[in-house]
Design a protein around this motif. Structure first.
Motif, PDB file in Angstrom:
ATOM      1  N   GLN A  63       0.868  -1.189   0.000  1.00  0.00           N
ATOM      2  CA  GLN A  63       0.000   0.000   0.000  1.00  0.00           C
ATOM      3  C   GLN A  63       0.908   1.244   0.000  1.00  0.00           C
ATOM      4  N   LEU A  64       1.490   1.503  -1.162  1.00  0.00           N
ATOM      5  CA  LEU A  64       2.482   2.590  -1.254  1.00  0.00           C
ATOM      6  C   LEU A  64       1.840   3.965  -1.152  1.00  0.00           C
ATOM      7  N   LYS A  65       0.622   4.056  -1.687  1.00  0.00           N
ATOM      8  CA  LYS A  65      -0.031   5.367  -1.654  1.00  0.00           C
ATOM      9  C   LYS A  65      -0.276   5.824  -0.223  1.00  0.00           C
ATOM     10  N   GLU A  66      -0.784   4.916   0.622  1.00  0.00           N
ATOM     11  CA  GLU A  66      -1.031   5.279   2.027  1.00  0.00           C
ATOM     12  C   GLU A  66       0.285   5.625   2.729  1.00  0.00           C
ATOM     13  N   ILE A  84      11.221   7.178   2.263  1.00  0.00           N
ATOM     14  CA  ILE A  84      11.222   5.717   2.406  1.00  0.00           C
ATOM     15  C   ILE A  84      11.977   5.111   1.217  1.00  0.00           C
ATOM     16  N   VAL A  85      12.736   4.094   1.547  1.00  0.00           N
ATOM     17  CA  VAL A  85      13.442   3.309   0.531  1.00  0.00           C
ATOM     18  C   VAL A  85      13.023   1.866   0.724  1.00  0.00           C
ATOM     19  N   ASN A  86      12.696   1.173  -0.394  1.00  0.00           N
ATOM     20  CA  ASN A  86      12.286  -0.222  -0.251  1.00  0.00           C
ATOM     21  C   ASN A  86      13.484  -1.125  -0.086  1.00  0.00           C
ATOM     22  N   LYS A  87      13.227  -2.409   0.033  1.00  0.00           N
ATOM     23  CA  LYS A  87      14.308  -3.346   0.315  1.00  0.00           C
ATOM     24  C   LYS A  87      15.274  -3.493  -0.852  1.00  0.00           C
ATOM     25  N   ASP A  88      14.825  -3.001  -2.048  1.00  0.00           N
ATOM     26  CA  ASP A  88      15.701  -3.035  -3.207  1.00  0.00           C
ATOM     27  C   ASP A  88      16.541  -1.765  -3.319  1.00  0.00           C
ATOM     28  N   GLY A  89      16.384  -0.831  -2.376  1.00  0.00           N
ATOM     29  CA  GLY A  89      17.173   0.403  -2.402  1.00  0.00           C
ATOM     30  C   GLY A  89      16.574   1.489  -3.247  1.00  0.00           C
ATOM     31  N   LYS A  90      15.295   1.367  -3.620  1.00  0.00           N
ATOM     32  CA  LYS A  90      14.639   2.363  -4.445  1.00  0.00           C
ATOM     33  C   LYS A  90      13.759   3.262  -3.572  1.00  0.00           C
ATOM     34  N   GLY A 143       7.919  -8.616  10.895  1.00  0.00           N
ATOM     35  CA  GLY A 143       8.452  -9.765  11.636  1.00  0.00           C
ATOM     36  C   GLY A 143       9.940  -9.564  11.816  1.00  0.00           C
ATOM     37  N   ARG A 144      10.726 -10.495  11.248  1.00  0.00           N
ATOM     38  CA  ARG A 144      12.174 -10.347  11.318  1.00  0.00           C
ATOM     39  C   ARG A 144      12.771  -9.931   9.968  1.00  0.00           C
ATOM     40  N   GLU A 145      11.914  -9.747   8.974  1.00  0.00           N
ATOM     41  CA  GLU A 145      12.380  -9.419   7.637  1.00  0.00           C
ATOM     42  C   GLU A 145      12.382  -7.906   7.436  1.00  0.00           C
ATOM     43  N   VAL A 146      13.487  -7.387   6.881  1.00  0.00           N
ATOM     44  CA  VAL A 146      13.590  -5.956   6.571  1.00  0.00           C
ATOM     45  C   VAL A 146      12.911  -5.724   5.233  1.00  0.00           C
ATOM     46  N   ILE A 147      11.831  -4.938   5.201  1.00  0.00           N
ATOM     47  CA  ILE A 147      11.085  -4.679   3.970  1.00  0.00           C
ATOM     48  C   ILE A 147      11.313  -3.261   3.442  1.00  0.00           C
ATOM     49  N   GLY A 148      12.118  -2.492   4.193  1.00  0.00           N
ATOM     50  CA  GLY A 148      12.419  -1.133   3.755  1.00  0.00           C
ATOM     51  C   GLY A 148      13.204  -0.365   4.804  1.00  0.00           C
ATOM     52  N   VAL A 149      13.545   0.859   4.424  1.00  0.00           N
ATOM     53  CA  VAL A 149      14.293   1.743   5.339  1.00  0.00           C
ATOM     54  C   VAL A 149      13.630   3.109   5.319  1.00  0.00           C
TER      55      VAL A 149
END
Length: 481
Positions: A63-66, A84-90, A143-149
């Motif tokens: 839900q990127l818009k929110e 915000i940066v996603n897990k791919d660095g974008k 959870g324990r997964e990094v999905i963004g920064v």
């Protein structure tokens, strides 16, 4: 200009205070800078963690818009900026004039480490923001997964402004403290230098022989004790010098008295010796060849010999009393007995001169403390002088009266009297009242001096009153038993 102790102390106090304030300002500057950086860093991390928790469900469900709306709302109401940066660095969200393909992290490894689950802080310049910033990269977890920064960035100018405001307060407090210390230092320096200056002035006055200048003691500290010690030294030195001056004056007076004594004694001894020698030489040379003249001149020689004997005895008595050879045996004495005995001894001499010698003693007279022999010597001296200066048919009265805790003895006569200007000198050695009088030549002028010395030893007083052509009264006092 010569530096004084006061100026040196004042400058020392001010310099020490200025150095202390400078060090304190530097310390506070570093302290506040570190404090504000840490506080701001903690604040940004907290904001980032809260926002990461808020964005995690939206990013997980794509839900990127929110997510962008939440970030835009934050950037609208806060001075700090987020993206915000996603897990791919974008980049998912963007700032004004920002390309979605640009990375805004200050350091290239900041994003990589944040994607590995670390919270990374950094400060420096980032693209599209002119001022240096403090930035925080917080991983967004599902959870324990990094999905963004999420990046939180705050301009360093805000922190610097806060530090400068705090520094202004510290500098103002330092300047105020410096002014207060300057005033306090002034008074402290004065309290130290004032007594030292006074001691210096007093020392200079002492060098001039003036010992009256006394430095004031302003405190009870070491400087006050120094001033007090100096005052004690000044008083002791002044007293010592006065004592030396008094001793010097006494020695000068004693030397003068000794010369006068020798001169007077020589004169008094020469007169009878000259007379005796003249008459003896006349008799031996045959100038005097009749029995009548022999008898006459032998009587003169005897008279001069008695006079010479009396003079020598008086000199010896004075010498023994002054040197302490005569021991004063004080005890309780019935005074009427001593008076009656003295009058009895001199009664024949008074009768030969056709003078009435009598006593006037109360029936109840307290005993006195004294030496019987010395009291008798005083009485004989007084009565003998009265007989010498009282004409025929005159009267001499020896009277004793109680007076408070003393007994006063008066020897009064109806003789020729003494002039007022001579009365004050009669106690001097070899002083003779009206030396032109024939009767005055018979004495040596030592009797009253001897009386004065005796009364000093008996702790009494001797005095005299006289009226010319009416008579004199010689008195002395003794303590009652």
């Amino acid at each position: 200009m010569k530096k004084t102790l006061f100026s040196k102390l004042l400058k020392t106090y001010v310099l020490i205070t200025l150095l202390s304030i400078t060090v304190a300002i530097l310390f506070f500057y570093l302290f506040f800078k570190s404090y504000y950086f840490n506080e701001k860093e903690h604040q940004l991390i907290t904001q980032g963690e809260k926002m990461a928790g808020l964005l995690s469900p939206h990013l997980k469900n794509s839900q990127l818009k929110e997510s962008i709306q939440i970030i835009d709302h934050y950037n609208l109401v806060n001075t700090s900026r987020m993206w915000i940066v996603n897990k791919d660095g974008k980049l998912i969200s963007e700032l004004e004039d920002q390309s979605i393909t640009n990375h805004l992290q200050p350091k290239t490894d900041q994003l990589e480490r944040a994607l590995n689950g670390e919270i990374i802080t950094s400060h420096g310049f980032v693209k599209y923001i002119d001022d240096p910033v403090l930035s925080v990269a917080v991983p967004i977890l599902a959870g324990r997964e990094v999905i963004g920064v999420i990046f939180v960035c705050n301009p360093l100018s805000d922190i610097t402004a806060s530090v400068i405001e705090a520094l202004k307060i510290v500098i103002f407090a330092g300047i105020t403290s410096l002014i207060i210390v300057a005033f306090v230092s002034y008074f402290i320096s004065q309290s130290i230098t004032r007594p030292i200056n006074e001691i210096t002035k007093a020392s200079l006055e002492m060098m001039k022989g003036n010992f009256t200048h006394q430095p004031k003691v302003h405190s009870a500290d070491e400087i006050g004790k120094l001033a007090l010690t100096f005052n004690n030294m000044r008083q002791t030195l002044d007293k010592t010098l006065q004592d030396l001056e008094n001793e010097k004056n006494k020695m000068v007076a004693m030397e003068r008295m000794q010369r006068e004594f020798v001169a007077n004694a020589s004169h008094e001894l020469r007169t009878p010796l000259t007379s005796i020698r003249g008459y003896l030489e006349g008799m031996l040379d045959g100038v005097i060849n009749s029995k009548e003249q022999d008898h006459k001149y032998l009587r003169i020689i005897l008279k001069e010999t008695i006079r010479l004997h009396r003079l020598v005895n008086s000199l010896l008595d004075l010498s023994r009393i002054e040197s302490g050879q005569i021991k004063v045996n004080k005890r309780e004495i019935p005074l009427p007995e001593v008076i009656n005995l003295s009058v009895e001894k001199l009664m024949p001499l008074a009768q030969d001169q056709f003078i009435n010698l009598e006593t006037d003693l109360p029936s109840q007279l307290p005993n006195v403390i004294g030496d019987e022999d010395l009291i008798e010597q005083v009485l004989i001296n007084y009565i003998t002088n009265a007989i010498r200066f009282t004409p025929e048919d005159g009267t001499i009265t020896v009277k004793a009266v109680p007076h408070e805790n003393e007994v006063h003895v008066h020897v009064s006569d109806t003789g020729v009297g003494i002039y007022p200007e001579e009365l004050k000198h009669i106690w001097k050695r070899f002083y003779k009242v009206d030396k032109d009088r024939p009767l005055s030549k018979e004495g040596a002028g030592l009797g009253l001096s001897l009386v004065q010395e005796i009364m000093n030893r008996l702790e009494g007083k001797a005095w005299a009153k006289s009226t010319v052509n009416e008579g004199s009264t010689f008195s002395f006092s003794l303590k009652s038993a």
